[in-house]
Scaffold this motif. Structure first.
Motif, PDB file in Angstrom:
ATOM      1  N   LEU A 162       0.840  -1.205   0.000  1.00 36.30           N
ATOM      2  CA  LEU A 162       0.000   0.000   0.000  1.00 36.30           C
ATOM      3  C   LEU A 162       0.871   1.249   0.000  1.00 36.30           C
ATOM      4  CD1 LEU A 162      -2.781   1.400   0.306  1.00 36.30           C
ATOM      5  CD2 LEU A 162      -2.449   1.213   2.770  1.00 36.30           C
ATOM      6  N   GLU A 163       1.896   1.250   0.818  1.00 32.09           N
ATOM      7  CA  GLU A 163       2.789   2.411   0.891  1.00 32.09           C
ATOM      8  C   GLU A 163       3.489   2.654  -0.440  1.00 32.09           C
ATOM      9  OE1 GLU A 163       6.649   4.022   3.416  1.00 32.09           O
ATOM     10  OE2 GLU A 163       5.545   2.268   4.130  1.00 32.09           O
ATOM     11  N   SER A 164       4.035   1.608  -1.051  1.00 31.92           N
ATOM     12  CA  SER A 164       4.733   1.796  -2.324  1.00 31.92           C
ATOM     13  C   SER A 164       3.766   2.205  -3.437  1.00 31.92           C
ATOM     14  CB  SER A 164       5.496   0.530  -2.716  1.00 31.92           C
ATOM     15  OG  SER A 164       4.613  -0.546  -2.897  1.00 31.92           O
ATOM     16  N   GLU A 165       2.551   1.671  -3.416  1.00 33.57           N
ATOM     17  CA  GLU A 165       1.560   2.041  -4.436  1.00 33.57           C
ATOM     18  C   GLU A 165       1.134   3.502  -4.272  1.00 33.57           C
ATOM     19  OE1 GLU A 165      -0.668   1.868  -7.731  1.00 33.57           O
ATOM     20  OE2 GLU A 165       0.676   0.276  -7.051  1.00 33.57           O
ATOM     21  N   LEU A 166       0.962   3.949  -3.045  1.00 30.20           N
ATOM     22  CA  LEU A 166       0.607   5.355  -2.817  1.00 30.20           C
ATOM     23  C   LEU A 166       1.744   6.284  -3.227  1.00 30.20           C
ATOM     24  CD1 LEU A 166      -1.329   5.277   0.571  1.00 30.20           C
ATOM     25  CD2 LEU A 166      -2.242   5.751  -1.696  1.00 30.20           C
TER      26      LEU A 166
END
Length: 136
Positions: free
Chosen positions: A81-85
């Protein structure tokens, strides 16, 4: 035995109507399965002063009642989620994130997602809710 003035007897089954019916059923099945995959089912809490946010340039993060986190209906881990955001903010600096948290989900899971949104610098964050019955 021949029937009617030299005509050949009809002893084969015509499967063309059967094939037509099967193809129509296949098309209906394909349409229904793609229509059913619209997102993660989340039982949203009710808010008395909910505002409608525009869905342009936005990503939807859903946290289901079992704690599963998904972004745009794709289940992800918190690190994914962090890398996608981060990727989304790099391409769209004015990205809006809409958080859909189930009313039965543990508060800790929502806080983890909010912490990630804060860490990556989400410029606009909204939390989805339903309007109360009879609300404007």
């Amino acid at each position: 035995m021949q029937v009617g003035g030299g005509k050949k007897p009809y002893n084969e089954i015509n499967i063309t109507p059967f094939v037509d019916v099967v193809l129509v059923l296949l098309i209906i099945f394909i349409l229904m399965t793609t229509a059913a995959v619209q997102g993660i089912r989340v039982d949203l809490p009710t808010a008395s002063s909910a505002q409608v946010l525009e869905a342009q340039k936005s990503r939807v993060i859903a946290v289901s009642n079992d704690g599963t986190v998904s972004i745009d209906a794709i289940p992800v881990s918190l690190s994914e989620l962090e890398s996608e955001l981060r990727r989304s903010i790099a391409t769209t600096p004015d990205l809006a994130v809409i958080l859909r948290g189930d009313r039965a989900v543990q508060y800790d899971r929502i806080m983890q997602v909010l912490d990630i949104c804060s860490k990556v610098g989400v410029p606009s964050l909204g939390m989805a809710s339903t309007r109360p019955p009879g609300g404007a």
